[in-house]
Design an enzyme around this catalytic site. Structure first.
Site, PDB file in Angstrom:
ATOM      1  N   GLU A   1      10.673  37.130  79.842  1.00  0.00           N
ATOM      2  CA  GLU A   1      10.428  37.359  81.278  1.00  0.00           C
ATOM      3  C   GLU A   1      11.277  36.351  82.061  1.00  0.00           C
ATOM      4  O   GLU A   1      11.092  35.133  81.946  1.00  0.00           O
ATOM      5  CB  GLU A   1       8.957  37.212  81.683  1.00  0.00           C
ATOM      6  CG  GLU A   1       8.132  38.468  81.467  1.00  0.00           C
ATOM      7  CD  GLU A   1       8.639  39.675  82.247  1.00  0.00           C
ATOM      8  OE1 GLU A   1       8.887  39.573  83.459  1.00  0.00           O
ATOM      9  OE2 GLU A   1       8.813  40.731  81.633  1.00  0.00           O
ATOM     10  N   SER A   2      12.190  36.886  82.862  1.00  0.00           N
ATOM     11  CA  SER A   2      13.211  36.033  83.470  1.00  0.00           C
ATOM     12  C   SER A   2      12.656  34.867  84.293  1.00  0.00           C
ATOM     13  O   SER A   2      13.117  33.733  84.157  1.00  0.00           O
ATOM     14  CB  SER A   2      14.162  36.875  84.322  1.00  0.00           C
ATOM     15  OG  SER A   2      13.440  37.610  85.282  1.00  0.00           O
TER      16      SER A   2
ATOM     17  N   VAL B   1      15.668  42.272  77.468  1.00  0.00           N
ATOM     18  CA  VAL B   1      16.356  41.012  77.697  1.00  0.00           C
ATOM     19  C   VAL B   1      16.066  40.633  79.162  1.00  0.00           C
ATOM     20  O   VAL B   1      15.799  41.524  79.972  1.00  0.00           O
ATOM     21  CB  VAL B   1      17.880  41.129  77.461  1.00  0.00           C
ATOM     22  CG1 VAL B   1      18.155  41.441  76.020  1.00  0.00           C
ATOM     23  CG2 VAL B   1      18.541  42.141  78.381  1.00  0.00           C
TER      24      VAL B   1
ATOM     25  N   LYS C   1      19.202  49.653  70.315  1.00  0.00           N
ATOM     26  CA  LYS C   1      18.714  48.310  69.941  1.00  0.00           C
ATOM     27  C   LYS C   1      18.555  48.161  68.433  1.00  0.00           C
ATOM     28  O   LYS C   1      18.052  49.071  67.767  1.00  0.00           O
ATOM     29  CB  LYS C   1      17.334  48.071  70.557  1.00  0.00           C
ATOM     30  CG  LYS C   1      17.343  47.886  72.038  1.00  0.00           C
ATOM     31  CD  LYS C   1      15.918  47.756  72.558  1.00  0.00           C
ATOM     32  CE  LYS C   1      15.899  48.071  74.027  1.00  0.00           C
ATOM     33  NZ  LYS C   1      14.580  48.368  74.533  1.00  0.00           N
TER      34      LYS C   1
ATOM     35  N   CYS D   1      22.928  42.608  83.068  1.00  0.00           N
ATOM     36  CA  CYS D   1      21.500  42.605  83.434  1.00  0.00           C
ATOM     37  C   CYS D   1      21.237  41.527  84.492  1.00  0.00           C
ATOM     38  O   CYS D   1      21.470  40.337  84.247  1.00  0.00           O
ATOM     39  CB  CYS D   1      20.664  42.339  82.183  1.00  0.00           C
ATOM     40  SG  CYS D   1      18.927  42.036  82.559  1.00  0.00           S
TER      41      CYS D   1
END
Ligand SMILES: N[C@@H](CCC(=O)N[C@@H](CS)C(=O)NCC(=O)O)C(=O)O
Length: 240
Positions: free
Chosen positions: A85-86, A72, A59, A32
């Site tokens: 939230e990255s 993720v 999941k 990801c």
């Protein structure tokens, strides 16, 4: 580290207990790019962390209680503090560990905002519209559209790095997509970038590959290619 063999937690699994020696847990998926952003910041700040990979195709129910969106990356600390939230995870880590390799300037609200906007612009220009299309099946038009987007990014660059003369938030937030370009080129047997057309971006990629955080989190192109082979580009799902 055996990157290719870390299992993902799927349906029927139990949430693993926290390990005291690594107080920060990152819920992730190996390939990801958004989780890669957070791995880069953790490495840049030299923080110890544990990775729990989630099988996004299957999941576990418990993960939906960890993150109501089921996505993720997500950071979790031993006291159950959670952040998802990255870019939010990256900013949280930068502020919490502000004595180590600062990424966003604490005292310059405008520069902070400008960096965040630049991340959105670069990501919006290259990742979704063009890289995804080329992954689905490259044609000349898609490749030229990506090259034009890279022209625009190159014109925005302020220094040898994307936002000046050292690594900032912008560099780490967009690097995951640039790391994947050589793998996409190999997978689709196309050439998407060239030093002649994008000399500054080429130089920036070289500088980034010298960064310890990039080296600690990078995967070889062939591993991405293996992942792309298992992926259904219409649904976005894969075996990972
Ligand atoms: N805007 C989110 C995007 C995260 C995201 O889309 N992650 C993907 C994996 S690369 C995911 O979790 N997909 C599973 C799902 O959407 O159910 C971020 O920046 O963290």
């Amino acid at each position: 580290m055996v990157i290719g063999d870390i299992p993902g937690y799927g349906k029927g699994s139990k949430p693993p207990p926290h390990r005291a020696e690594e107080p920060i847990r990152l819920y992730s998926m190996r390939f990801c790019p958004f989780a890669h952003r957070v791995r880069l910041v953790l490495a840049y700040k030299q923080l110890l962390y544990e990775v729990v990979n989630i099988d996004l195709k299957d999941k576990p129910d418990w993960y939906l209680q960890v993150n109501p969106l089921g996505k993720v990356p997500l950071l979790e600390e031993d006291d159950n503090k959670r952040v998802f939230e990255s870019t939010n995870c990256a900013e949280y880590l930068d502020d919490k560990f502000n004595d180590r390799n600062k990424l966003l300037p604490a005292a310059h609200p405008l520069q902070r905002a400008q960096q965040k906007m630049m991340v959105e612009v670069i990501h919006g220009k290259i990742a979704m519209p063009h890289m995804q299309l080329i992954l689905k099946g490259a044609d000349e038009q898609n490749r030229e559209a990506l090259a034009k987007a890279l022209d625009e990014i190159e014109a925005m660059m302020v220094g040898p790095y994307l936002f000046g003369d050292s690594v900032t938030f912008v560099d780490l937030m967009v690097w995951p997509w640039f790391e994947r370009i050589p793998a996409i080129e190999k997978f689709r047997q196309v050439s998407m970038t060239s030093e002649e057309r994008h000399p500054q971006l080429t130089h920036w990629c070289k500088l980034m590959r010298e960064e310890a955080a990039v080296q600690a989190t990078s995967y070889p192109a062939d591993l991405y290619v293996d992942f792309f082979r298992t992926r259904d580009f219409n649904t976005g799902l894969s075996k990972h």
